[in-house]
Scaffold this active site. Structure first.
Site, short mmCIF file in Angstrom:
data_model
loop_
_atom_site.label_atom_id
_atom_site.label_comp_id
_atom_site.label_asym_id
_atom_site.label_seq_id
_atom_site.Cartn_x
_atom_site.Cartn_y
_atom_site.Cartn_z
N HIS A 41 -7.89 -5.43 -0.23
CA HIS A 41 -6.68 -4.68 0.16
C HIS A 41 -5.95 -5.46 1.25
O HIS A 41 -6.02 -5.12 2.43
CB HIS A 41 -7.06 -3.28 0.64
CG HIS A 41 -5.90 -2.32 0.67
ND1 HIS A 41 -5.25 -1.93 -0.48
CD2 HIS A 41 -5.27 -1.71 1.70
CE1 HIS A 41 -4.28 -1.09 -0.15
NE2 HIS A 41 -4.28 -0.94 1.17
N SER A 85 0.83 -1.20 0.00
CA SER A 85 0.00 0.00 0.00
C SER A 85 0.88 1.26 0.00
O SER A 85 1.72 1.42 -0.88
CB SER A 85 -0.97 -0.04 1.19
OG SER A 85 -1.99 0.91 1.06
N ASP A 107 -9.88 -4.90 -4.79
CA ASP A 107 -9.41 -3.89 -3.85
C ASP A 107 -10.20 -2.61 -4.05
O ASP A 107 -10.09 -1.95 -5.08
CB ASP A 107 -7.92 -3.64 -4.09
CG ASP A 107 -7.26 -2.80 -3.01
OD1 ASP A 107 -7.99 -2.09 -2.29
OD2 ASP A 107 -6.03 -2.87 -2.89
#
Length: 235
Positions: free
Chosen positions: A210, A120, A178
């Site tokens: 995610h 991320s 996601d």
């Protein structure tokens, strides 16, 4: 952010001779220890010759959380591809993280035997660090990550390509489901970096949200071993 700041690090040591290193950066709000536990519970990512370092970002006011303190590598004006990057905080953290690379080099690991990556926000941080400040590293990986549409990373990569300078290879994975960091953001990031001159391998994980998953980390492990083989098989 002062370049001399010492970040807390969770380290998974190699089981044999240390000849390569991975710097694995967590996502926003997490810690190095938290990411290490998540990886451990998902897939056995360990090597006989590679040290894995999981640093923790310092707590800072984070604009998307209305200024609340959070362990983030840099600030964002908002979570969007279309807004400008918060370069003061990005560049300050690049200086701070650079000290980890220097520690590994001083421990006898050549720069081309170091890979930088993250999940991320950690993946975006890794791209800034590797492409703009340390392009001689062995590679960079970004999991469920994206760069802003007009990121200075693209400019840095294109400039190095124009000057016929080397660039690290990029490994990307992104879940198709996601909805926090949209799949198309990650895909567009990889496509833009490829257009500006990087070698990019992009992998879509069907149904993944995610998060990390075992198939993703298995793909990552195979790529890492290709970039950082045991010394007796190194180029």
């Amino acid at each position: 952010m002062a370049a001399t700041q010492k970040l807390h690090r969770c380290v998974v040591s190699q089981t044999g001779k240390h000849s390569a290193s991975i710097i694995f950066l967590h996502g926003s709000g997490d810690t190095g220890l938290g990411l290490r536990g998540w990886v451990r519970d998902t897939f056995h990512l360990a090597f006989p010759h590679i040290r894995i370092i999981y640093p923790t970002a310092p707590a800072r006011p984070y604009t998307p959380m209305r200024g609340a303190l959070s362990n983030v590598w840099f600030d964002r004006h908002k979570i969007s591809r279309d807004c400008p990057e918060h370069l003061d905080s990005v560049d300050g953290m690049c200086s701070t993280l650079g000290s980890i690379l220097q520690d590994e080099i001083q421990a006898g690991v050549p720069k081309h035997r170091i890979v930088i990556g993250g999940f991320s926000m950690g993946g975006a941080m890794a791209l800034h660090l590797a492409c703009r400040y340390h392009p001689e590293v062995g590679g960079v990986f970004a999991l469920s990550s994206f760069l802003n549409k007009d990121s200075v990373v693209y400019q840095a990569v294109e400039e190095r390509r124009t000057r016929a300078l080397s660039l690290p290879e990029l490994f990307q994975c992104h879940g198709s489901s996601d909805d926090l960091v949209l799949h198309e953001w990650g895909e567009q990031t990889g496509a833009q970096l490829r257009r500006t001159g990087m070698s990019v391998s992009f992998h879509t994980l069907p149904g993944l949200q995610h998060q990390l998953c075992a198939p993703e980390l298995e793909l990552l492990r195979a790529w890492l071993l290709r970039k950082l083989p045991p010394v007796e098989h190194a180029d």
